[in-house]
Motif scaffolding. Structure first.
Motif, PDB file in Angstrom:
ATOM      1  N   LYS A 441       0.830  -1.208   0.000  1.00 33.56           N
ATOM      2  CA  LYS A 441       0.000   0.000   0.000  1.00 33.56           C
ATOM      3  C   LYS A 441       0.867   1.261   0.000  1.00 33.56           C
ATOM      4  CE  LYS A 441      -4.329  -1.680   1.995  1.00 33.56           C
ATOM      5  NZ  LYS A 441      -5.138  -1.211   0.844  1.00 33.56           N
ATOM      6  N   MET A 442       1.967   1.233   0.751  1.00 32.91           N
ATOM      7  CA  MET A 442       2.887   2.368   0.739  1.00 32.91           C
ATOM      8  C   MET A 442       3.452   2.578  -0.664  1.00 32.91           C
ATOM      9  SD  MET A 442       4.766   1.536   4.361  1.00 32.91           S
ATOM     10  CE  MET A 442       6.127   2.651   4.124  1.00 32.91           C
ATOM     11  N   ARG A 443       3.822   1.473  -1.317  1.00 35.74           N
ATOM     12  CA  ARG A 443       4.343   1.581  -2.679  1.00 35.74           C
ATOM     13  C   ARG A 443       3.306   2.222  -3.610  1.00 35.74           C
ATOM     14  NH1 ARG A 443       4.123  -3.618  -6.279  1.00 35.74           N
ATOM     15  NH2 ARG A 443       1.953  -2.968  -5.975  1.00 35.74           N
ATOM     16  N   ASP A 444       2.061   1.774  -3.515  1.00 29.73           N
ATOM     17  CA  ASP A 444       1.017   2.302  -4.385  1.00 29.73           C
ATOM     18  C   ASP A 444       0.777   3.784  -4.120  1.00 29.73           C
ATOM     19  OD1 ASP A 444       0.761  -0.212  -5.459  1.00 29.73           O
ATOM     20  OD2 ASP A 444      -0.987  -0.756  -4.241  1.00 29.73           O
ATOM     21  N   ARG A 445       0.791   4.191  -2.861  1.00 30.15           N
ATOM     22  CA  ARG A 445       0.565   5.596  -2.521  1.00 30.15           C
ATOM     23  C   ARG A 445       1.709   6.463  -3.015  1.00 30.15           C
ATOM     24  NH1 ARG A 445      -0.668   5.106   3.768  1.00 30.15           N
ATOM     25  NH2 ARG A 445      -0.677   7.377   3.652  1.00 30.15           N
TER      26      ARG A 445
END
Length: 494
Positions: A441-445
């Motif tokens: 999720k951090m990567r996507d954000r």
């Protein structure tokens, strides 16, 4: 007979196998996180320094994002590390009850290091956008030291278990007259500590670089990915030959200080000179070896630089005082896999170094980046194998030549321990699943933030600095305020 039954003596208590399996599982799980906990602060600060020195927004952005990963990893490491702390007392009360006063100082040091690291990580994360750049960087400098302090405490305890000293035994066999300094700085402490620390730097460097190597293979060739690969991979590449020399040194220390463990690592049965080296192979209870590749006289040469070097064999001690054939084979395979992976990583580091010296740039081959992408996983496997070599090769002793594993185990019913083992597996699957989900999720954000920031395209994330005012984003595309993904540091923890 099933292999696991050969891991135990015939008269071993029923609790021993589930206790060992539970401890092995939790240790193997925790050690996956340890390289990032020990070495990622240093890698992050190196990138942070590059960003400040060169006024490089790309480097600062990478440092901030890595600090967010560092915080998440630390939180998961606290959970798995706490489980291990409880297991020492619950599964091995004989060890802690008798010997805790001698080697327990190491656990105390590690606990203080954990506390300090938590405070420093919080300050470091908070400092982005809130402190002056130089002040923020200086406040982060103690982080690598606290990580090394935690490793110091754990390695002090483990090296004492391998080469115990710093105490006397009274008439009842209980330790007295404890000398704390001797208990900490045992003969194996130095070799184990530096071998471990460099292994953590090497592993963390290859793991972080592997993420950006995958990005390179997928066509992301911007400076953000090039720098994200180059810094951690360079640190790992420099550490690799150093680790190779340290590994050779610690193997010789084991040869001198724990000759029976060395015999297990090399599946040597009879004490002799001109001992051959086996690459893999299986040791049988009668001392014969099947399979593998036999290299005449090499083991004696590796142990003492001479074919006349005498290598102690497993048969030199009673069967009850040495690893059995199955345990020796496990330790031997783990050792060979670790050395094999280290050799391949050394070739990869040399490839990188030679191309850099000749062309002043990293290699451009897809084969290189494919290998670099695999190097992180391979180095984690090598760390696991190193732990297996150390612990299985020491059997049947939990305190070398002073207490057997069977004497330290809990009296809790084996059925209860198996149930506990099953529950721990379920909990750990959830914990590591949550860890992976958060990272994704951090990567996507971050990718969304890179796409939206100032209307710049996805391939220009380096245009934003983590210091100063937050940049504006198109009003219609910004995520909700609670998501935090509208900044280049989404999920950064600041």
């Amino acid at each position: 007979m099933h292999t696991t039954l050969h891991l135990l003596a015939a008269d071993a208590p029923a609790q021993l196998l589930p206790a060992r399996e539970l401890m092995a599982f939790t240790l193997a799980s925790h050690i996956i996180l340890v390289p990032m906990g020990v070495a990622l602060p240093l890698i992050t600060l190196v990138m942070h320094y590059i960003g400040l020195r060169k006024n490089d927004a790309t480097a600062l952005l990478l440092a901030r994002r890595w600090s967010a990963v560092m915080a998440v990893q630390f939180a998961i490491g606290v959970v798995t590390g706490t489980v291990l702390s409880f297991e020492f007392g619950l599964l091995w009360p004989g060890l802690m009850g008798k010997w805790g006063d001698v080697f327990g100082i190491g656990f105390g040091v590690e606990a203080w290091a954990f506390f300090l690291e938590a405070v420093l990580i919080a300050i470091y994360l908070y400092g982005w956008r809130r402190l002056k750049p130089r002040t923020h960087f200086l406040l982060g400098l103690p982080l690598p030291a606290t990580a090394l302090l935690g490793a110091f405490g754990i390695l002090a305890a483990n090296s004492w278990m391998n080469t115990p000293q710093g105490f006397s035994l009274d008439s009842q066999g209980n330790p007295v007259d404890v000398n704390v300094w001797k208990a900490i700085f045992t003969p194996m402490f130095g070799p184990q500590y530096w071998h471990f620390v460099v292994a953590m730097l090497l592993t963390a460097g290859y793991v972080v670089a592997g993420v950006y190597a995958v990005g390179w293979l997928r066509g992301r060739r911007d400076r953000y990915h090039r720098l994200g690969f180059a810094v951690p991979f360079t640190l790992a590449a420099v550490a690799t030959p150093v680790q190779f020399m340290l590994g050779d040194s610690i193997a010789r220390q084991v040869f001198q200080k724990q000759p029976v463990k060395f015999a297990a690592m090399e599946i040597v049965w009879e004490t002799d000179t001109h001992v051959p080296e086996y690459l893999f192979g299986r040791l049988h209870p009668d001392g014969t070896v099947s399979g593998g590749i036999k290299i005449p006289q090499l083991d004696s040469i590796l142990a003492g630089f001479s074919t006349d070097t005498k290598v102690t064999g497993l048969a030199s001690v009673p069967a009850s005082d040495r690893p059995n054939a199955t345990q020796a084979t496990i330790a031997h395979w783990a050792f060979d896999i670790m050395v094999g992976i280290g050799s391949v990583l050394l070739l990869l580091a040399l490839w990188y170094g030679l191309v850099w010296l000749r062309h002043r740039r990293p290699p451009g081959s897809k084969w290189f980046y494919g290998s670099a992408a695999c190097a992180g996983v391979a180095s984690v496997v090598a760390v696991e194998c190193g732990w297996i070599t150390t612990e299985v090769g020491r059997q049947p002793w939990i305190v070398y030549q002073n207490m057997r594993v069977a004497e330290a185990v809990t009296s809790t019913r084996s059925t209860t321990l198996w149930i506990m083992f099953g529950l721990v597996i379920v909990v750990y699957v959830f914990i590591f699943g949550a860890f992976l989900t958060v990272l994704l999720k951090m990567r996507d954000r971050w990718r969304l933030a890179d796409a939206l920031t100032d209307g710049r395209p996805v391939d220009a994330p380096e245009a934003v600095t983590p210091y100063g005012p937050r940049p504006a984003v198109p009003a219609g595309d910004a995520p909700s305020s609670g998501d935090g993904g509208s900044t280049p540091s989404g999920g950064g923890g600041a």
